[in-house]
Design a protein around this motif. Structure first.
Motif: not given
Length: 573
Positions: A30-32, A96, A100, A114, A116-117, A119-120, A123
């Motif tokens: 994920s991004f995080t 969320f 970003l 962003c 994003l994947t 996984t993102d 979510e």
């Protein structure tokens, strides 16, 4: 536009095996978890800040943030409190979006660029039930999303008010298009769909989406720019148009459609009588397809914007299209640059132009033969309504140029004028500028490679002094090496008349190099009088180390971006 096209081209390239392996690994993160805090600088925060906390009680949100409700809140009877759950959900949405670098908005979700994947996206899908008021979703330019769009589309049923969905540059696959198509009936209000710069939308895959267009009756805009559409894809578009009779905008630009495909699309345009904007830039239109288009234009009385630019394959066969323009009485914008227009085409256009009383935007640039007969076209233009006139690289004759200069006093609403690469402008700029007075609305002026002289700069200085350039935002004076040092000094000396200027280009031709030392002090002083300037191009001008340091320091203080070369002034090593 160029930047966006470049991104599109980059996104259309095939990935190397190593790139594909790395992307697969990144898609699972994920991004995080990847912790890229600098992402926020690429975004424009939502302007609807007042809507961010709609229906979210401040006290309850505070309690949640302090950890007082670690589980689902219950009512006294033991049931789940839907209002509290809504607050908890909105808290998740805020977390969320904010990670970003964006500002939460209950009606608009912009997560473009962003990184994003999958996984993102998974979510994000679980958050849609808490965004019932959502009308806009933009996840463009996230190229790790390809193949995982279903994680989002299965939840679109929770955002039934969705009107805009943008998926440009996401490496969409046939599976993604199919999943989106199956979800169309859950978003009955969808009006805008943008799939541009997805090469996977081509190659015969587009039918996976268009076959479901029976559920997209409210669709008003369809953007499929540079998607490498094949003949089968174009056929799919043609078959889908009757299913979206409310369509108002169709953009198929940068798709070199093959014969059967483009003829099928053009023949189906009559099924979209409400079409307001038709963009077929660089679609490989030839004489036969232009003849079909000419017939269909007569069935599109609401058309306001027509872009046929960069279709050089026609060989000047625009007669059928030009003569049909008389039916488009609401036409406001006509772009035919780089179309190999002939003198005959221009003369025909001159006959129908009087019928286009609402025309405000005309681009005939890069048509070498326009310049010899432009004077026949000008009298029919609604001069007092024109806002944009681009005639770059048109081979303007002296007669045509003087006819244009004579008409300048009637262009009372003109905002953008481009005459670049027309040598007839040089030594004659005064005739164009003298009719312009204080309060002139001109915002963009393109005079690149016009053989301008020092005298021309003196007339531009005079225009600045009397306030005629007070609203100018973009000034392109590049590739005019014939201007002497005194010309630049005089122009910069009147920088106070260019207070709204944002972009200035005085670069030289690639093969040229001159010293900027004689006028550098005037430029440095001018920078203090240009509060709006954000970009200055000085390519191929040579500066001493001291001048370079002063300019860089001054530009940095003023937050001005510099575009220059590492050239030393003559005699400096």
């Amino acid at each position: 536009m160029d930047t966006e096209n470049q991104r599109g081209r980059d996104g259309s390239q095939k990935r190397s095996p190593l790139d594909m392996i790395m992307n697969q690994l990144r898609r699972k993160t994920s991004f995080t978890e990847r912790k890229k805090p600098s992402v926020g600088r690429f975004f424009r925060p939502s302007e609807n800040n007042e809507k961010n906390n709609v229906s979210i009680p401040e006290t309850k949100e505070t309690e949640i943030s302090e950890g007082k409700n670690s589980t689902q809140p219950e009512t006294e009877s033991g049931g789940v409190d839907p209002e509290i759950c809504s607050v908890v959900g909105w808290g998740r949405v805020k977390q969320f979006v904010q990670k970003l670098g964006k500002t939460p908005d209950s009606e608009s979700l912009n997560l473009s660029h962003c990184d994003l994947t999958a996984t993102d996206l998974l979510e994000l899908g679980t958050l849609l039930p808490f965004l019932a008021q959502l009308e806009v979703v933009d996840v463009s330019w996230n190229d790790l999303l390809g193949g995982s769009l279903q994680a989002l589309t299965v939840h679109l049923q929770h955002v039934g008010r969705l009107k805009t969905l943008k998926l440009s540059g996401c490496r969409l696959t046939a599976e993604d298009l199919g999943a989106l198509g199956e979800a169309l009936d859950t978003v009955p209000l969808l009006e805008i769909l943008d799939l541009s710069w997805n090469s996977g939308a081509g190659g015969g895959n587009l039918h996976c989406l268009t076959s479901h267009f029976g559920s997209a009756g409210a669709l008003r805009e369809l953007h499929v720019v540079d998607c490498q559409l094949s003949e089968a894809d174009a056929m799919s578009v043609g078959e889908a148009l009757p299913l979206v009779p409310c369509l108002e905008v169709l953009d198929l630009s940068s798709n070199p459609l093959v014969v059967r495909g483009r003829e099928n699309v053009l023949s189906a345009l009559g099924y979209t009588p409400h079409l307001r904007s038709l963009r077929l830039r660089m679609c490989g239109l030839d004489r036969a397809s232009l003849a079909i288009l000419g017939e269909q234009l007569q069935l599109l009385p609401a058309l306001e914007h027509l872009d046929l630019s960069c279709n050089k394959e026609s060989g000047g066969g625009f007669s059928a299209v030009v003569m049909s323009l008389s039916f488009l009485t609401h036409l406001r914008s006509l772009d035919m640059h780089s179309c190999c227009l002939t003198e005959e085409n221009v003369l025909e256009l001159a006959q129908v132009i009087p019928c286009l009383g609402d025309l405000t935007d005309l681009d005939l640039s890069s048509n070498k033969r326009v310049g010899g007969v432009l004077q026949t076209l000008l009298p029919g233009l609604p001069l007092s309504k024109m806002k944009r006139l681009h005639l770059s690289d048109c081979g303007l004759s002296h007669e045509a140029y003087h006819a244009l200069a004579t008409s300048m006093k009637s262009f009372t609403q003109l905002e953008s004028l481009s005459l670049s690469w027309n040598k007839s402008v040089g030594t004659n700029l005064r005739w164009l500028l003298e009719p312009l007075q204080a309060g002139c609305k001109l915002q963009e002026l393109g005079l690149c490679s016009c053989d301008l002289t020092t005298e021309d700069m003196l007339h531009l200085e005079s225009a600045c002094k009397r306030g005629a350039m007070s609203r100018l935002r973009l000034l392109d004076l590049s590739c005019n090496g014939g201007v002497g040092d005194g010309g630049w000094v005089s122009l910069f000396g009147e920088a106070g008349g260019l207070k709204e200027l944002r972009e200035l280009d005085v670069s030289l031709r690639p093969s040229t190099s001159l010293s900027a030392s004689p006028w550098m002090p005037a430029l440095l002083e001018a920078l203090h009088q240009l509060p709006s300037l954000c970009h200055l191009a000085l390519k191929r001008w040579a500066l001493t180390p001291g001048e370079r340091e002063k300019l860089q320091r001054t530009a940095s203080k003023r937050n001005v971006g510099l575009e220059w070369d590492e050239l030393a002034a003559p005699g400096i090593r």
